[in-house]
Design an enzyme around this catalytic site. Sequence first.
Site, PDB file in Angstrom:
ATOM      1  N   ARG A  70       0.830  -1.213   0.000  1.00 42.45           N
ATOM      2  CA  ARG A  70       0.000   0.000   0.000  1.00 42.45           C
ATOM      3  C   ARG A  70       0.866   1.265   0.000  1.00 42.45           C
ATOM      4  O   ARG A  70       0.452   2.319  -0.471  1.00 42.45           O
ATOM      5  CB  ARG A  70      -0.956  -0.033   1.210  1.00 42.45           C
ATOM      6  N   TYR A 123     -17.705  15.558 -15.448  1.00 38.81           N
ATOM      7  CA  TYR A 123     -17.998  14.124 -15.490  1.00 38.81           C
ATOM      8  C   TYR A 123     -18.956  13.808 -14.321  1.00 38.81           C
ATOM      9  O   TYR A 123     -18.745  14.289 -13.189  1.00 38.81           O
ATOM     10  CB  TYR A 123     -16.678  13.351 -15.364  1.00 38.81           C
ATOM     11  N   ASP A 195      -8.698  17.877 -14.686  1.00 42.99           N
ATOM     12  CA  ASP A 195      -8.867  16.501 -15.154  1.00 42.99           C
ATOM     13  C   ASP A 195      -8.527  16.501 -16.650  1.00 42.99           C
ATOM     14  O   ASP A 195      -9.249  17.060 -17.470  1.00 42.99           O
ATOM     15  CB  ASP A 195     -10.319  16.059 -14.900  1.00 42.99           C
ATOM     16  N   LYS A 220      -8.692   5.061 -19.139  1.00 43.23           N
ATOM     17  CA  LYS A 220      -9.075   5.483 -20.493  1.00 43.23           C
ATOM     18  C   LYS A 220      -7.870   5.418 -21.439  1.00 43.23           C
ATOM     19  O   LYS A 220      -7.264   4.383 -21.563  1.00 43.23           O
ATOM     20  CB  LYS A 220      -9.698   6.877 -20.435  1.00 43.23           C
TER      21      LYS A 220
HETATM   22  C1  LIG Z   1     -13.304  12.646 -17.387  1.00 45.14           C
HETATM   23  C2  LIG Z   1     -13.299  11.530 -16.395  1.00 45.14           C
HETATM   24  N1  LIG Z   1     -12.624  11.683 -15.243  1.00 45.14           N
HETATM   25  C3  LIG Z   1     -12.580  10.709 -14.306  1.00 45.14           C
HETATM   26  C4  LIG Z   1     -13.252   9.515 -14.491  1.00 45.14           C
HETATM   27  C5  LIG Z   1     -13.219   8.463 -13.418  1.00 45.14           C
HETATM   28  O1  LIG Z   1     -12.313   7.471 -13.744  1.00 45.14           O
HETATM   29  P1  LIG Z   1     -12.383   5.970 -13.189  1.00 45.14           P
HETATM   30  O2  LIG Z   1     -13.560   5.321 -13.802  1.00 45.14           O
HETATM   31  O3  LIG Z   1     -11.074   5.394 -13.579  1.00 45.14           O
HETATM   32  O4  LIG Z   1     -12.543   6.071 -11.699  1.00 45.14           O
HETATM   33  C6  LIG Z   1     -13.962   9.301 -15.678  1.00 45.14           C
HETATM   34  C7  LIG Z   1     -14.683   8.033 -15.890  1.00 45.14           C
HETATM   35  O5  LIG Z   1     -15.406   7.864 -16.855  1.00 45.14           O
HETATM   36  C8  LIG Z   1     -13.997  10.345 -16.662  1.00 45.14           C
HETATM   37  O6  LIG Z   1     -14.680  10.208 -17.804  1.00 45.14           O
END
Ligand SMILES: Cc1ncc(COP(=O)(O)O)c(C=O)c1O
Length: 415
Positions: A70, A123, A195, A220
């Site tokens: 961890r 998101y 982000d 992604k």
């Molecule tokens: C723009 C964006 N940020 C963060 C996330 C969250 O990522 P995770 O699903 O890996 O937790 C997503 C998930 O679809 C996303 O589209």
Amino acid sequence: MNPRVRLRPEVLRRLHADAERRRIRQSQESPIRPEVSPIYPSSVYTFDDLDAIQAYYEHGHTSDAYVYRRNGHPNERPVEAYIAALEGAEAAVLCSSGMAAIAQTCFALLHPGDHVIATKHLYGGTYAFFEQTLCTWGVDISYVDLNDTLSLRKALRPETRMVYAETIANPLLQVCALPDVAAFARRHSLQLVVDNTFATPLLARPLEHGATLSLHSLTKFLNGHSDVIGGAVTGDRDTVEKVRKFSVMFGGTLSPFDAWLTERGLQTFALRFSKQCETAHFLANVLANQAAVRTVYYPGREDDPSHALANHVFHGGYGAMVSFDLHGGYEAANALVRNLSTIRLAPSLGGLHTTLSHPALTSHRAYSQNEREGLGITDGLLRLSVGCEEYEQLESELTQAFEPLNAVIKQQQAH
Ligand SMILES: Cc1ncc(COP(=O)(O)O)c(C=O)c1O
């Protein structure tokens, strides 16, 4: 087709130097010299004596030793270095998901009583975290159009500590005016957290514009094989270490196997993403020619409201996501999904295969119907994540799937 987005030479040099260092160390340490790094699944590490444990704790994450998974493990190091290099950051920390990266960043940087100005084009998972968790912790959040300077100024309070942005917003792909938003944050001594999942560092590096942190869902494009849930936070060493501390405490770190898979995925990231961007641009134009499509959202198209900004902020491409709104709402979207064969309905993005998602039902279901309508997320909106297939194949599948929908619209127009 010539790729338009490429890795910078200094990133390539850094990656080659890291690989060389690893190879030299491996050859000194062991007669077994695999081309691909081994996976270290161990949950705990051993020490020769108490002095060795003491030395580990004195040097913490910078030491070459490990104590407990961890707290860190050998599979995360190369991935952190790679992602930091891509973002032009001093340091990076890996997290167990994109959401863990977002949540741990907020817990590390904010305190009860603080205020956050967040983009209103968020998101859905982040919106749910802000509304259902962060605010119960005593943090207040205002949602504004970050590109509107007046709204930004109006939202500012003495207790504002952070501006939270998405480089390309999910799902309508609005581009954030990073230089202006960063200048506003700097002027008011606010932290800017971005982000960068949809843009990736090949299109934009928020830290170069003055962001405090740039974060990712590794799930992604960066991993890109739809087989990892992961996240990363990049920035200056001190701030990243603050996030790491929370990550270790909450147990939101990435497992060795997921880190190893991500290291594998990152090696083809630039190749994949540059092809995906080219194909997405092409398909955005194909979609715009379908009678059943009301609006196409793609920053690469000249008629897109974000086009000028994208040219200013991005390095050469416009991303691999295309959203489109259909005449005929939910029924039309459902019919299109049923008409497709290889392009599958899958509520994620950034993988090798082209997939579709329905934001209202999945990523943005935390918003009420009214909120979604206000943001333009209709029941007829579909979001295409463009993969690495040949563009002719995708064009042919899409145009065939659209034929019956286009016929209905043309019939309606004739009456
Ligand atoms: C723009 C964006 N940020 C963060 C996330 C969250 O990522 P995770 O699903 O890996 O937790 C997503 C998930 O679809 C996303 O589209």
